[in-house]
Design a protein around this motif. Structure first.
Motif, PDB file in Angstrom:
ATOM      1  N   ILE A   4       0.887  -1.045  -0.398  1.00  0.00           N
ATOM      2  CA  ILE A   4       0.118   0.082  -0.016  1.00  0.00           C
ATOM      3  C   ILE A   4       0.591   1.515  -0.012  1.00  0.00           C
ATOM      4  CG2 ILE A   4      -1.365   0.991   1.329  1.00  0.00           C
ATOM      5  CD1 ILE A   4      -2.397  -0.906   2.341  1.00  0.00           C
ATOM      6  N   ALA A   5       0.162   1.940  -1.021  1.00  0.00           N
ATOM      7  CA  ALA A   5       0.858   3.402  -1.337  1.00  0.00           C
ATOM      8  C   ALA A   5       0.486   4.838  -0.900  1.00  0.00           C
ATOM      9  CB  ALA A   5       2.153   3.952  -2.568  1.00  0.00           C
ATOM     10  N   GLU A   6       0.716   5.740  -0.109  1.00  0.00           N
ATOM     11  CA  GLU A   6      -0.209   6.335   1.059  1.00  0.00           C
ATOM     12  C   GLU A   6       0.962   7.776   1.093  1.00  0.00           C
ATOM     13  OE1 GLU A   6      -1.779   5.893   4.316  1.00  0.00           O
ATOM     14  OE2 GLU A   6      -0.269   5.411   5.496  1.00  0.00           O
ATOM     15  N   HIS A   7      -0.017   8.935   0.783  1.00  0.00           N
ATOM     16  CA  HIS A   7       1.228  10.078   0.937  1.00  0.00           C
ATOM     17  C   HIS A   7       0.368  10.687   2.356  1.00  0.00           C
ATOM     18  CE1 HIS A   7       2.849  13.458   0.667  1.00  0.00           C
ATOM     19  NE2 HIS A   7       2.220  14.397   1.398  1.00  0.00           N
ATOM     20  N   LYS A   8       1.305  11.033   3.682  1.00  0.00           N
ATOM     21  CA  LYS A   8       0.479  11.016   4.977  1.00  0.00           C
ATOM     22  C   LYS A   8       0.377  12.820   5.427  1.00  0.00           C
ATOM     23  CE  LYS A   8       1.015   9.162   9.882  1.00  0.00           C
ATOM     24  NZ  LYS A   8       1.853   8.557  10.529  1.00  0.00           N
ATOM     25  N   GLN A   9      -0.356  13.060   5.298  1.00  0.00           N
ATOM     26  CA  GLN A   9      -0.410  13.796   5.209  1.00  0.00           C
ATOM     27  C   GLN A   9       0.125  14.776   6.492  1.00  0.00           C
ATOM     28  OE1 GLN A   9      -1.536  16.017   2.085  1.00  0.00           O
ATOM     29  NE2 GLN A   9      -1.631  18.306   3.376  1.00  0.00           N
ATOM     30  N   GLU A  10       0.052  14.460   7.697  1.00  0.00           N
ATOM     31  CA  GLU A  10       0.348  14.877   8.485  1.00  0.00           C
ATOM     32  C   GLU A  10       2.260  14.649   9.109  1.00  0.00           C
ATOM     33  OE1 GLU A  10      -2.545  13.161  12.246  1.00  0.00           O
ATOM     34  OE2 GLU A  10      -1.210  11.515  10.918  1.00  0.00           O
ATOM     35  N   THR A  11       2.805  14.238   8.217  1.00  0.00           N
ATOM     36  CA  THR A  11       4.376  14.251   8.299  1.00  0.00           C
ATOM     37  C   THR A  11       4.336  14.452   6.351  1.00  0.00           C
ATOM     38  OG1 THR A  11       3.937  12.452   7.995  1.00  0.00           O
ATOM     39  CG2 THR A  11       4.880  12.720   9.798  1.00  0.00           C
ATOM     40  N   GLN A  12       3.902  14.598   6.129  1.00  0.00           N
ATOM     41  CA  GLN A  12       4.058  15.364   4.702  1.00  0.00           C
ATOM     42  C   GLN A  12       5.436  14.150   3.828  1.00  0.00           C
ATOM     43  OE1 GLN A  12       3.143  17.860   2.924  1.00  0.00           O
ATOM     44  NE2 GLN A  12       1.926  17.155   3.932  1.00  0.00           N
ATOM     45  N   GLU A  13       4.614  12.726   4.431  1.00  0.00           N
ATOM     46  CA  GLU A  13       6.264  11.733   3.688  1.00  0.00           C
ATOM     47  C   GLU A  13       5.755  11.286   2.517  1.00  0.00           C
ATOM     48  OE1 GLU A  13       9.133  10.519   6.849  1.00  0.00           O
ATOM     49  OE2 GLU A  13       7.137  10.190   7.389  1.00  0.00           O
ATOM     50  N   LEU A  14       5.737  10.079   1.684  1.00  0.00           N
ATOM     51  CA  LEU A  14       4.987   9.123   0.587  1.00  0.00           C
ATOM     52  C   LEU A  14       5.533   8.332   1.883  1.00  0.00           C
ATOM     53  CD1 LEU A  14       3.899   8.051  -1.630  1.00  0.00           C
ATOM     54  CD2 LEU A  14       6.325   7.821  -2.458  1.00  0.00           C
ATOM     55  N   LEU A  15       4.516   7.483   2.308  1.00  0.00           N
ATOM     56  CA  LEU A  15       4.800   5.680   2.516  1.00  0.00           C
ATOM     57  C   LEU A  15       4.560   4.943   2.155  1.00  0.00           C
ATOM     58  CD1 LEU A  15       3.211   6.262   5.892  1.00  0.00           C
ATOM     59  CD2 LEU A  15       5.587   6.678   5.284  1.00  0.00           C
ATOM     60  N   LEU A  16       5.288   3.033   2.061  1.00  0.00           N
ATOM     61  CA  LEU A  16       5.183   2.479   1.648  1.00  0.00           C
ATOM     62  C   LEU A  16       4.561   1.471   2.497  1.00  0.00           C
ATOM     63  CD1 LEU A  16       4.423   0.326  -1.017  1.00  0.00           C
ATOM     64  CD2 LEU A  16       7.170   0.070  -1.511  1.00  0.00           C
ATOM     65  N   TRP A  17       3.466   0.743   2.973  1.00  0.00           N
ATOM     66  CA  TRP A  17       3.198  -0.146   3.900  1.00  0.00           C
ATOM     67  C   TRP A  17       3.482  -1.281   2.920  1.00  0.00           C
ATOM     68  CZ3 TRP A  17       1.823   0.473   8.011  1.00  0.00           C
ATOM     69  CH2 TRP A  17       1.637   1.408   9.681  1.00  0.00           C
ATOM     70  N   GLY A  18       3.657  -2.802   4.021  1.00  0.00           N
ATOM     71  CA  GLY A  18       3.803  -4.129   3.604  1.00  0.00           C
ATOM     72  C   GLY A  18       4.145  -5.266   5.329  1.00  0.00           C
ATOM     73  N   GLN A  19       4.292  -6.275   3.996  1.00  0.00           N
ATOM     74  CA  GLN A  19       3.911  -7.096   5.148  1.00  0.00           C
ATOM     75  C   GLN A  19       5.656  -7.581   5.960  1.00  0.00           C
ATOM     76  OE1 GLN A  19       1.357  -8.661   5.927  1.00  0.00           O
ATOM     77  NE2 GLN A  19       0.573  -6.933   4.825  1.00  0.00           N
ATOM     78  N   GLY A  20       6.639  -6.453   6.075  1.00  0.00           N
ATOM     79  CA  GLY A  20       8.009  -6.725   6.818  1.00  0.00           C
ATOM     80  C   GLY A  20       8.967  -6.346   5.705  1.00  0.00           C
ATOM     81  N   GLU A  21      10.052  -6.068   6.834  1.00  0.00           N
ATOM     82  CA  GLU A  21      10.711  -5.202   6.563  1.00  0.00           C
ATOM     83  C   GLU A  21      11.675  -6.104   5.173  1.00  0.00           C
ATOM     84  OE1 GLU A  21      15.740  -3.908   7.432  1.00  0.00           O
ATOM     85  OE2 GLU A  21      14.547  -5.593   8.761  1.00  0.00           O
ATOM     86  N   ILE A  22      11.871  -7.425   5.024  1.00  0.00           N
ATOM     87  CA  ILE A  22      12.281  -8.410   3.510  1.00  0.00           C
ATOM     88  C   ILE A  22      11.432  -8.063   2.121  1.00  0.00           C
ATOM     89  CG2 ILE A  22      12.515 -10.435   2.048  1.00  0.00           C
ATOM     90  CD1 ILE A  22      13.490 -11.606   4.886  1.00  0.00           C
ATOM     91  N   HIS A  23       9.868  -7.831   2.727  1.00  0.00           N
ATOM     92  CA  HIS A  23       8.610  -7.407   1.529  1.00  0.00           C
ATOM     93  C   HIS A  23       8.954  -5.656   1.008  1.00  0.00           C
ATOM     94  CE1 HIS A  23       4.260  -6.997   0.548  1.00  0.00           C
ATOM     95  NE2 HIS A  23       4.780  -7.232  -0.283  1.00  0.00           N
ATOM     96  N   LEU A  24       9.925  -5.245   2.001  1.00  0.00           N
ATOM     97  CA  LEU A  24       9.498  -3.906   1.281  1.00  0.00           C
ATOM     98  C   LEU A  24      10.602  -4.352   0.490  1.00  0.00           C
ATOM     99  CD1 LEU A  24       7.813  -1.811   4.231  1.00  0.00           C
ATOM    100  CD2 LEU A  24       6.963  -2.488   1.949  1.00  0.00           C
ATOM    101  N   LYS A  25      11.931  -4.289   1.176  1.00  0.00           N
ATOM    102  CA  LYS A  25      13.110  -4.620   0.630  1.00  0.00           C
ATOM    103  C   LYS A  25      13.019  -5.124  -0.804  1.00  0.00           C
ATOM    104  CE  LYS A  25      16.081  -3.866   4.152  1.00  0.00           C
ATOM    105  NZ  LYS A  25      17.204  -4.831   5.040  1.00  0.00           N
ATOM    106  N   VAL A  26      12.507  -6.034  -1.401  1.00  0.00           N
ATOM    107  CA  VAL A  26      11.605  -6.861  -1.943  1.00  0.00           C
ATOM    108  C   VAL A  26      11.455  -5.749  -3.127  1.00  0.00           C
ATOM    109  CG1 VAL A  26      10.451  -8.375  -3.697  1.00  0.00           C
ATOM    110  CG2 VAL A  26      12.309  -9.015  -2.026  1.00  0.00           C
ATOM    111  N   ALA A  27      10.858  -4.372  -2.906  1.00  0.00           N
ATOM    112  CA  ALA A  27       9.721  -3.671  -3.536  1.00  0.00           C
ATOM    113  C   ALA A  27      11.056  -3.030  -3.638  1.00  0.00           C
ATOM    114  CB  ALA A  27       8.793  -3.424  -2.468  1.00  0.00           C
TER     115      ALA A  27
END
Length: 671
Positions: free
Chosen positions: A416-439
């Motif tokens: 899940i990719a989302e822009h967090k308005q409160e912190t002005q960051e682009l976040l990528l959500w996933g199922q764990g560290e390896i999952h996000l590193k593969v992405a």
């Protein structure tokens, strides 16, 4: 009564924990069936499956791999699913389109619990299931004890189909309990039939009777035969094994070694005779049609920078040819996948799994038809449990990054990719560290993007504890018209969660009506960053007096005066830091509940209560309030403490005051 062998193309998913040997089993299948000249190896990066760079760099599956084989005239598509819990979404999606699943596991009682989420999902789907105990040549301990451990993590009745033949503590062959024949393993070749060793006669008889008792639980005729000591016909046993598997009431357990080809041919024979036809699976899924209506379901979406989009789909009914059109668009190519290789085909029929080219409007989970509206079946994505804040190394790549993220999220719905308005960051959500590193590696390998990541910011807020009044004047003269604004405000705390409220109590026109909105605007501007450096909440500001100049006053001057009043008045109000608190529901096997309690307590969590996890025997559900800063990497400790099977879901609940050393640390580390 003769057993009717299922007909037509069928599909089977290989599932199981990481390192259990699923991809090695696929290589053994393909080699035995003559689809490949020699078996590939996962560690050397030569396997048919795990063909992506991300998979081979890690020696592990990171997405579903499809392969086709023909065994004794029967066509099968095998879907090799990732074993890591971080890629479980891939497994969930693939299981929607197969006729059966093989759960591959190691002969280790200490790791049986890792099968629990997989077996539960198969039960929920009602999917016919085999268990293949791999690496039997490296087994230690009793097979019966292992079997009992396996039975403890599933509600389905397990049926042991083989007992091992041991020589000097090493498994050298097996006895098939249905046929009552004994075989000795021959590495790389078919097992050789031998006479039943006399010393195994008693064990074979006991194990076979246990198998028949399990089958008799679902068949009255067999129960009567056993009670009357009548030996059932062999064909009757095979029929019951086939029917009970198809109905999902029993799960047969086979033994072997994929690396040495031990027991693999016996497993292939079971697939050939017992895996239900595609029509049976289509009826179970509610997707059966007729010969004139083509129905397909998208199981996986692949995106490539050059080749475009491929939609891996199961054909449930009808016939589909290259160039046909679904309601979502025209098929731009029809392909059979063999790992990373694709072979163009002209037609696919019910039971086949093929890839459609360039169906841009088709998404994973969609039901595609040729004569009625498309049925979208959105995939129910797993709850995200880990995230990164992303930014492109080059500013000019920001637009390209958004486009590429859209593509990898389409490939993997658990991202899940989302822009967090409160912190002005682009976040990528996933199922764990390896999952996000593969992405992130896919973004680099497929789209040439160099992306940096960091731990996301916590959306801290601040509030006040005391009230204060403040007078401020903004006056500037620079030739011509000047600027003049004068305000008197009262700042008061509100109850937690009340937000912001602006009041005006101007009497006698000391501040003209047209300037009052500008005062409110100035107050809101200041509240975006209070005296502690964070957005201010739960505050009420009242404008009760002021002055104006008939020539020099303006909206801008009153907005500036309001900002000055707030900046001078807020520090007098005893500002306090607030941190977000999340309500977290943690699911774990009961034997690890005490460990999880310690983890929660060590993360400043407040435990609210426990309950049994509904539908999961031997599992607990813990509910707690945990600060957002402590939730961010909670999954790492949780999986470490629960053999990788623990999980959680969370949602924002409230803001809570943060004081002392923890608050000082936040303020010191503020950007």
């Amino acid at each position: 009564m003769a057993v009717l062998k299922p007909k037509g193309p069928r599909s089977v998913a290989l599932v199981g924990p990481y390192s259990s040997g699923k991809t090695t089993l696929l290589e053994a299948f393909l080699h035995i069936c003559g689809e490949i000249d020699r078996k590939g190896n996962v560690n050397s990066g030569t396997s048919t499956g795990d063909s992506s760079k991300e998979a081979r760099d890690r020696n592990m599956s990171v997405e579903v791999n499809a392969a086709h084989m023909t065994y004794l005239g029967d066509d099968f598509t095998i879907l090799d699913c990732p074993g890591s819990i971080e890629f479980f979404q891939e497994t969930e999606n693939a299981l929607r389109g197969v006729d059966a699943a093989i759960v591959v596991c190691e002969p280790d009682q200490n790791r049986v619990l890792t099968l629990s989420p997989i077996l539960k999902l198969l039960e929920d789907y009602g999917l016919p299931t085999f268990v293949f105990v791999n690496k039997i040549d490296k087994a230690h301990g009793s097979v019966q004890e292992l079997f009992n451990s396996l039975q403890s993590v599933t509600d389905r009745a397990l049926v042991l189909r083989q007992v091992p033949i041991l020589k000097d503590g090493i498994v050298t062959g097996y006895v098939d309990l249905a046929s009552e024949r004994a075989y000795v393993y021959k590495e790389g070749n078919a097992s050789r039939i031998i006479d039943l060793p006399p010393e195994m006669a008693e064990e074979e008889g006991t194990s076979r009777f246990s198998m028949l008792e399990k089958l008799a639980d679902f068949d009255d005729h067999l129960m009567e035969e056993l009670l009357e000591d009548i030996e059932p016909e062999r064909e009757e046993i095979y029929t019951l094994l086939q029917n009970d598997l198809s109905e999902g009431v029993v799960t047969p357990v086979f033994l072997g070694s994929a690396d040495l080809d031990h027991g693999v041919r016996r497993l292939l024979k079971a697939l050939r005779h017992e895996v239900p036809e595609a029509q049976v699976s289509a009826q179970r899924s509610g997707l059966s049609g007729n010969d004139t209506t083509a129905i397909a379901q998208v199981l996986k979406t692949y995106m490539s920078a050059q080749g475009g989009k491929l939609s891996l789909a199961r054909i449930w009914s009808g016939k589909i040819s290259d160039g046909d059109s679904f309601t979502t668009g025209r098929i731009g190519g029809l392909f059979r996948m063999q790992g990373s290789k694709i072979e163009k085909v002209t037609v696919a029929t019910a039971g086949d799994i093929v890839a459609f080219g360039r169906l841009e409007d088709a998404h994973t989970g969609d039901i595609l038809t040729t004569d009625e509206a498309n049925h979208a079946r959105p995939v129910s994505s797993l709850e995200p449990v880990y995230n990164y804040a992303l930014f492109a190394e080059k500013r000019e790549d920001d637009v390209k990054l958004s486009s590429a993220l859209g593509k990898i999220v389409e490939e993997d719905p658990s991202l899940i990719a989302e822009h967090k308005q409160e912190t002005q960051e682009l976040l990528l959500w996933g199922q764990g560290e390896i999952h996000l590193k593969v992405a992130l590696e896919r973004l680099r390998n497929k789209y040439g993007l160099e992306i940096k990541s960091r731990k996301p910011k916590v959306a801290y807020k601040e509030a006040i504890r005391k009230s204060a009044t403040q007078h401020a004047r903004y006056k500037k003269q620079s030739g011509g018209h000047g600027q003049f604004g004068d305000v008197q405000i009262e700042i008061k705390p509100l109850p937690r969660g009340a937000g912001f409220n602006f009041e005006e109590k101007i009497v006698g026109g000391s501040v003209p009506r047209q300037y009052i909105p500008a005062v409110e605007h100035g107050v809101k501007e200041y509240l975006m960053e209070g005296p502690l450096g964070f957005p201010v909440v739960d505050v009420e500001v009242t404008l009760f007096d002021g002055q104006f100049h008939s020539v020099d006053s303006s909206e801008n001057s009153f907005r500036s005066a309001a900002r000055i009043a707030m900046s001078e008045g807020m520090p007098k109000c005893d500002p306090v830091l607030l941190e977000p608190i999340y309500k977290v529901e943690i699911a774990m096997p009961s034997e690890y509940t005490s460990k999880v309690n310690s983890i929660v307590s060590g993360r400043r969590g407040q435990i609210l209560g426990f309950d049994a996890r509904q539908g999961w025997d031997g599992w607990d559900l813990l509910v707690a309030m945990i600060p957002e800063s402590e939730v961010q990497d909670l999954i790492v400790d949780l999986r470490s403490a629960t053999l990788g099977v623990g999980t959680y879901r969370s949602e924002f609940d409230h803001l809570q005051e943060l004081t002392g050393q923890n608050a000082e640390k936040v303020l010191q580390n503020r950007d």
